[in-house]
Design an enzyme around this catalytic site. Structure first.
Site, PDB file in Angstrom:
ATOM      1  N   CYS A 171       1.075  -1.391  -0.106  1.00 19.27           N
ATOM      2  CA  CYS A 171      -0.230  -0.328   0.137  1.00 19.27           C
ATOM      3  C   CYS A 171       0.825   1.125  -0.036  1.00 19.27           C
ATOM      4  O   CYS A 171       1.612   1.593   0.902  1.00 19.27           O
ATOM      5  CB  CYS A 171      -0.673   0.283   1.127  1.00 19.27           C
ATOM      6  SG  CYS A 171      -1.696   1.793   1.338  1.00 19.27           S
TER       7      CYS A 171
ATOM      8  N   ASP B  21      -0.811  16.588  -0.318  1.00 22.07           N
ATOM      9  CA  ASP B  21      -1.300  16.251  -1.720  1.00 22.07           C
ATOM     10  C   ASP B  21      -0.602  16.849  -2.633  1.00 22.07           C
ATOM     11  O   ASP B  21      -0.104  17.566  -2.876  1.00 22.07           O
ATOM     12  CB  ASP B  21      -2.692  16.681  -1.783  1.00 22.07           C
ATOM     13  CG  ASP B  21      -3.234  15.072  -3.204  1.00 22.07           C
ATOM     14  OD1 ASP B  21      -4.371  14.053  -3.027  1.00 22.07           O
ATOM     15  OD2 ASP B  21      -2.680  15.325  -4.169  1.00 22.07           O
TER      16      ASP B  21
ATOM     17  N   GLY C  57     -14.401   7.182  -6.974  1.00 21.63           N
ATOM     18  CA  GLY C  57     -13.289   7.485  -7.762  1.00 21.63           C
ATOM     19  C   GLY C  57     -12.070   7.524  -6.456  1.00 21.63           C
ATOM     20  O   GLY C  57     -11.182   8.349  -6.548  1.00 21.63           O
TER      21      GLY C  57
ATOM     22  N   HIS D  40      -8.177   7.830   3.528  1.00 25.85           N
ATOM     23  CA  HIS D  40      -8.010   8.974   3.533  1.00 25.85           C
ATOM     24  C   HIS D  40      -9.053   9.988   3.340  1.00 25.85           C
ATOM     25  O   HIS D  40     -10.020  10.018   2.392  1.00 25.85           O
ATOM     26  CB  HIS D  40      -7.201   9.505   2.065  1.00 25.85           C
ATOM     27  CG  HIS D  40      -6.905   8.795   0.443  1.00 25.85           C
ATOM     28  ND1 HIS D  40      -7.132   8.148   0.237  1.00 25.85           N
ATOM     29  CD2 HIS D  40      -7.924   9.913  -0.281  1.00 25.85           C
ATOM     30  CE1 HIS D  40      -7.608   7.709  -0.799  1.00 25.85           C
ATOM     31  NE2 HIS D  40      -7.763   8.912  -1.273  1.00 25.85           N
TER      32      HIS D  40
ATOM     33  N   HIS E 110      -9.389  14.088   2.259  1.00 33.63           N
ATOM     34  CA  HIS E 110      -8.698  14.619   1.926  1.00 33.63           C
ATOM     35  C   HIS E 110      -9.762  16.320   2.482  1.00 33.63           C
ATOM     36  O   HIS E 110     -10.702  17.158   2.411  1.00 33.63           O
ATOM     37  CB  HIS E 110      -9.283  15.123  -0.064  1.00 33.63           C
ATOM     38  CG  HIS E 110      -9.336  14.374  -0.996  1.00 33.63           C
ATOM     39  ND1 HIS E 110      -7.969  14.166  -1.640  1.00 33.63           N
ATOM     40  CD2 HIS E 110      -9.478  12.851  -0.935  1.00 33.63           C
ATOM     41  CE1 HIS E 110      -8.083  13.049  -2.284  1.00 33.63           C
ATOM     42  NE2 HIS E 110      -8.730  12.324  -1.814  1.00 33.63           N
TER      43      HIS E 110
END
Ligand code: 5GP
Ligand code: ZN
Length: 112
Positions: free
Chosen positions: A4, A30, A92, A99, A101
């Site tokens: 991962c 990110d 998506g 996680h 965002h």
């Protein structure tokens, strides 16, 4: 054998721009930011997606949402922010380690 990407980032095997860490939570910028502030907030424990959250592992989700206001304050997001989770193919999701965002630093649009 854990292949991962985010587990490798948490372990320090792949570099990341860390913004926050505690016993349960790791947060980093990110690599392809969609807003002036775009932070990924993840559990240290490998959980593939939101569908894999259970009574046994959900403490890390609470810890993530306790960490988010601290991260937002440290990032100067005094006027609000958006939190997004993508789950599965239709959601998506591209990286199968849970996680959230954290997006901010601009007025977000109405569409997702
Ligand atoms: P998802 O599409 O699964 O909700 O979000 C995955 C996110 O991980 C994307 O926004 C993508 O830019 C980010 N990402 C993918 N690979 C890396 C990486 O190696 N480092 C960092 N910091 N972010 C990554
Ligand atoms: Zn993982």
């Amino acid at each position: 054998m854990n292949d991962c990407l985010f587990c490798k980032i948490i372990a320090g095997e792949i570099p990341s721009a860390k913004v926050y860490e505690d016993e349960y939570v790791y947060a980093f910028r990110d690599i392809n930011p969609q807003a002036p502030v775009h932070v990924l907030v993840v559990p240290k424990e490998h959980i593939a997606c939101a569908n894999e959250i259970t009574a046994e592992n959900s403490v890390c989700v609470a810890k993530i949402f306790e960490a988010i206001p601290k991260i937002a304050a440290a990032e100067g997001l005094t006027n609000g922010y958006r939190i997004i989770n993508c789950c599965g193919e239709d959601g998506g999701q591209t990286v199968y380690h849970l996680h959230f965002h954290l997006l901010g630093g601009k007025k977000m649009g109405e569409s997702f």
